[in-house]
Design a protein around this motif. Structure first.
Motif, PDB file in Angstrom:
ATOM      1  N   CYS A 160       1.153   5.540  -0.156  1.00 38.77           N
ATOM      2  CA  CYS A 160       0.504   6.842  -0.004  1.00 38.77           C
ATOM      3  C   CYS A 160       1.086   7.816  -1.024  1.00 38.77           C
ATOM      4  N   ARG A 196      -6.284   9.843   3.509  1.00 40.23           N
ATOM      5  CA  ARG A 196      -6.729   9.290   2.220  1.00 40.23           C
ATOM      6  C   ARG A 196      -6.481   7.790   2.184  1.00 40.23           C
ATOM      7  N   ILE A 197      -7.188   7.127   1.306  1.00 46.06           N
ATOM      8  CA  ILE A 197      -6.973   5.703   1.078  1.00 46.06           C
ATOM      9  C   ILE A 197      -5.768   5.556   0.148  1.00 46.06           C
ATOM     10  N   THR A 198      -4.881   4.631   0.478  1.00 48.76           N
ATOM     11  CA  THR A 198      -3.659   4.444  -0.305  1.00 48.76           C
ATOM     12  C   THR A 198      -3.913   3.620  -1.562  1.00 48.76           C
ATOM     13  N   ASP A 199      -3.051   3.809  -2.553  1.00 53.17           N
ATOM     14  CA  ASP A 199      -3.041   2.931  -3.730  1.00 53.17           C
ATOM     15  C   ASP A 199      -2.392   1.626  -3.298  1.00 53.17           C
ATOM     16  N   TRP A 200      -2.804   0.517  -3.892  1.00 55.12           N
ATOM     17  CA  TRP A 200      -2.189  -0.755  -3.535  1.00 55.12           C
ATOM     18  C   TRP A 200      -2.172  -1.674  -4.737  1.00 55.12           C
ATOM     19  N   ASN A 201      -1.295  -2.668  -4.627  1.00 54.37           N
ATOM     20  CA  ASN A 201      -1.215  -3.726  -5.624  1.00 54.37           C
ATOM     21  C   ASN A 201      -0.462  -4.885  -4.987  1.00 54.37           C
ATOM     22  N   HIS A 233       0.868  -1.175   0.000  1.00 54.02           N
ATOM     23  CA  HIS A 233       0.000   0.000   0.000  1.00 54.02           C
ATOM     24  C   HIS A 233       0.906   1.227   0.000  1.00 54.02           C
ATOM     25  N   GLN A 271      -8.076  -5.081   2.581  1.00 51.67           N
ATOM     26  CA  GLN A 271      -8.650  -3.907   3.222  1.00 51.67           C
ATOM     27  C   GLN A 271      -7.833  -2.665   2.874  1.00 51.67           C
ATOM     28  N   PRO A 272      -8.510  -1.538   2.667  1.00 48.81           N
ATOM     29  CA  PRO A 272      -7.767  -0.313   2.378  1.00 48.81           C
ATOM     30  C   PRO A 272      -6.991   0.154   3.598  1.00 48.81           C
ATOM     31  N   VAL A 273      -5.867   0.793   3.356  1.00 47.49           N
ATOM     32  CA  VAL A 273      -5.042   1.364   4.413  1.00 47.49           C
ATOM     33  C   VAL A 273      -5.119   2.876   4.269  1.00 47.49           C
ATOM     34  N   ALA A 274      -5.477   3.577   5.345  1.00 42.67           N
ATOM     35  CA  ALA A 274      -5.581   5.036   5.311  1.00 42.67           C
ATOM     36  C   ALA A 274      -4.262   5.658   5.757  1.00 42.67           C
TER      37      ALA A 274
END
Length: 104
Positions: free
Chosen positions: A8, A53-58, A6, A46-49
């Motif tokens: 930011c 803001r919600i982070t981009d992830w892959n 994740h 799950q999104p990580v804040a």
């Protein structure tokens, strides 16, 4: 075990989260991948804040390459790809003082 990175966009920090993957039948001989967070068993990614803001992830795409030594480029990485001798084992795990803590 699958690893999600994740990232930011505001402060450029990364968070590494481990997931356990299970293949579940969905009918007609097909299966889908279901992910459970390794730390607490929560289902799905799950999104990580971060920074409000919600982070981009892959998911981490790692390739084992014994010719490339694992160093700070891997442990302090911000991206989703790893191609060194650790095969993604140390990707985005480090910090400035990580090696000092291990030595102590």
């Amino acid at each position: 075990m699958s690893t999600a990175i994740h990232r930011c966009k505001v402060c450029n920090t990364t968070t590494r989260v481990e997931y356990r993957r299970e293949m579940r039948p969905i009918g007609y001989g097909r299966k889908e991948a279901v992910y459970f967070r390794a730390a607490d068993g929560i289902r799905n990614v799950q999104p990580v804040a971060c920074c409000g803001r919600i982070t981009d992830w892959n998911f981490l795409k790692a390739h084992l390459n014994p010719a490339v030594k694992c160093d700070a480029r891997c442990t302090d990485a911000k991206g989703f790809k790893c191609e060194c001798s650790c095969g993604g084992e140390h990707h985005a795990k480090g910090g400035m003082f990580m090696n000092l803590l291990e030595a102590a």
